[in-house]
Motif scaffolding. Structure first.
Motif, PDB file in Angstrom:
ATOM      1  N   TRP A   1       0.830  -1.202   0.000  1.00 45.57           N
ATOM      2  CA  TRP A   1       0.000   0.000   0.000  1.00 45.57           C
ATOM      3  C   TRP A   1       0.868   1.257   0.000  1.00 45.57           C
ATOM      4  O   TRP A   1       0.607   2.200  -0.753  1.00 45.57           O
ATOM      5  CB  TRP A   1      -0.928   0.013   1.209  1.00 45.57           C
ATOM      6  CG  TRP A   1      -1.842   1.185   1.188  1.00 45.57           C
ATOM      7  CD1 TRP A   1      -3.040   1.275   0.554  1.00 45.57           C
ATOM      8  CD2 TRP A   1      -1.607   2.460   1.799  1.00 45.57           C
ATOM      9  NE1 TRP A   1      -3.571   2.534   0.735  1.00 45.57           N
ATOM     10  CE2 TRP A   1      -2.709   3.272   1.489  1.00 45.57           C
ATOM     11  CE3 TRP A   1      -0.583   2.986   2.566  1.00 45.57           C
ATOM     12  CZ2 TRP A   1      -2.804   4.583   1.933  1.00 45.57           C
ATOM     13  CZ3 TRP A   1      -0.673   4.296   2.991  1.00 45.57           C
ATOM     14  CH2 TRP A   1      -1.779   5.083   2.682  1.00 45.57           C
TER      15      TRP A   1
ATOM     16  N   GLY B   1       2.573   1.565  -3.470  1.00 45.03           N
ATOM     17  CA  GLY B   1       1.594   1.904  -4.494  1.00 45.03           C
ATOM     18  C   GLY B   1       1.037   3.296  -4.346  1.00 45.03           C
ATOM     19  O   GLY B   1       0.881   4.026  -5.336  1.00 45.03           O
ATOM     20  N   ALA B   2       0.743   3.706  -3.139  1.00 44.09           N
ATOM     21  CA  ALA B   2       0.201   5.054  -2.916  1.00 44.09           C
ATOM     22  C   ALA B   2       1.211   6.114  -3.326  1.00 44.09           C
ATOM     23  O   ALA B   2       0.842   7.140  -3.902  1.00 44.09           O
ATOM     24  CB  ALA B   2      -0.185   5.223  -1.441  1.00 44.09           C
ATOM     25  N   ASN B   3       2.471   5.871  -3.053  1.00 41.70           N
ATOM     26  CA  ASN B   3       3.488   6.846  -3.437  1.00 41.70           C
ATOM     27  C   ASN B   3       3.716   6.870  -4.943  1.00 41.70           C
ATOM     28  O   ASN B   3       3.951   7.933  -5.511  1.00 41.70           O
ATOM     29  CB  ASN B   3       4.795   6.572  -2.701  1.00 41.70           C
ATOM     30  CG  ASN B   3       4.760   7.112  -1.307  1.00 41.70           C
ATOM     31  OD1 ASN B   3       4.978   8.281  -1.092  1.00 41.70           O
ATOM     32  ND2 ASN B   3       4.444   6.260  -0.345  1.00 41.70           N
ATOM     33  N   LEU B   4       3.638   5.718  -5.580  1.00 41.45           N
ATOM     34  CA  LEU B   4       3.783   5.697  -7.041  1.00 41.45           C
ATOM     35  C   LEU B   4       2.632   6.418  -7.731  1.00 41.45           C
ATOM     36  O   LEU B   4       2.827   7.065  -8.754  1.00 41.45           O
ATOM     37  CB  LEU B   4       3.870   4.257  -7.545  1.00 41.45           C
ATOM     38  CG  LEU B   4       5.221   3.582  -7.371  1.00 41.45           C
ATOM     39  CD1 LEU B   4       5.132   2.120  -7.779  1.00 41.45           C
ATOM     40  CD2 LEU B   4       6.299   4.296  -8.169  1.00 41.45           C
ATOM     41  N   LEU B   5       1.446   6.317  -7.170  1.00 45.85           N
ATOM     42  CA  LEU B   5       0.268   6.923  -7.781  1.00 45.85           C
ATOM     43  C   LEU B   5       0.017   8.364  -7.326  1.00 45.85           C
ATOM     44  O   LEU B   5      -0.897   9.013  -7.814  1.00 45.85           O
ATOM     45  CB  LEU B   5      -0.965   6.075  -7.478  1.00 45.85           C
ATOM     46  CG  LEU B   5      -0.939   4.657  -8.061  1.00 45.85           C
ATOM     47  CD1 LEU B   5      -2.140   3.864  -7.565  1.00 45.85           C
ATOM     48  CD2 LEU B   5      -0.885   4.697  -9.569  1.00 45.85           C
ATOM     49  N   ALA B   6       0.816   8.861  -6.391  1.00 48.70           N
ATOM     50  CA  ALA B   6       0.566  10.181  -5.803  1.00 48.70           C
ATOM     51  C   ALA B   6       0.782  11.323  -6.786  1.00 48.70           C
ATOM     52  O   ALA B   6       0.218  12.389  -6.624  1.00 48.70           O
ATOM     53  CB  ALA B   6       1.456  10.387  -4.585  1.00 48.70           C
ATOM     54  N   GLY B   7       1.589  11.125  -7.772  1.00 49.81           N
ATOM     55  CA  GLY B   7       1.841  12.185  -8.734  1.00 49.81           C
ATOM     56  C   GLY B   7       3.083  12.976  -8.397  1.00 49.81           C
ATOM     57  O   GLY B   7       3.745  12.744  -7.386  1.00 49.81           O
TER      58      GLY B   7
ATOM     59  N   ARG C   1       8.297  11.011  -2.371  1.00 45.98           N
ATOM     60  CA  ARG C   1       7.533   9.836  -2.789  1.00 45.98           C
ATOM     61  C   ARG C   1       8.443   8.656  -3.058  1.00 45.98           C
ATOM     62  O   ARG C   1       8.066   7.515  -2.841  1.00 45.98           O
ATOM     63  CB  ARG C   1       6.635  10.165  -3.954  1.00 45.98           C
ATOM     64  CG  ARG C   1       7.259  10.052  -5.302  1.00 45.98           C
ATOM     65  CD  ARG C   1       6.285  10.477  -6.359  1.00 45.98           C
ATOM     66  NE  ARG C   1       6.332   9.553  -7.457  1.00 45.98           N
ATOM     67  CZ  ARG C   1       5.740   9.765  -8.601  1.00 45.98           C
ATOM     68  NH1 ARG C   1       5.034  10.847  -8.783  1.00 45.98           N
ATOM     69  NH2 ARG C   1       5.834   8.900  -9.558  1.00 45.98           N
TER      70      ARG C   1
END
Length: 106
Positions: free
Chosen positions: A33, A36-42, A49
């Motif tokens: 999690w 993934g959250a950091n990869l998708l954070a932008g 990130r």
């Protein structure tokens, strides 16, 4: 707490089993999690990130090592560095970033 109380035991030389395996899978889930959250954070997170990605992947690698070989494996040690040393730094930086005062809208 269950480890400290002696209710859950683990073997240093063999892969995780029982309640310790369930906890290890929880570590893997948390690591996935965070990564993934950091990869998708932008792009707004910039370099912070990537620390989160390292911490999350570290959690996955550590859990993998615990599941296949126990505490005394290279996977567990390498993943532990990312998860237990990078994660607190990343969390501190995220707390500073998200807690910084922002100008009022309008």
């Amino acid at each position: 707490a269950l480890l400290i109380g002696g209710f859950v035991d683990f073997d240093y030389d063999h892969g995780a089993t029982g309640a310790f395996a369930a906890g290890t899978l929880a570590w893997a889930y948390i690591g996935a999690w965070i990564a993934g959250a950091n990869l998708l954070a932008g792009p707004w997170l910039n370099w912070i990130r990537w620390l989160g990605v390292v911490a999350g992947v570290g959690g996955l690698v550590m859990a993998f090592g615990l599941m296949i070989g126990g505490v005394d494996t290279g996977w567990t040690y390498v993943g532990g560095i990312g998860f237990q040393m990078v994660l607190p730094v990343w969390a501190f930086l995220m707390a500073r970033l998200l807690g910084a005062p922002r100008p009022a809208a309008g």
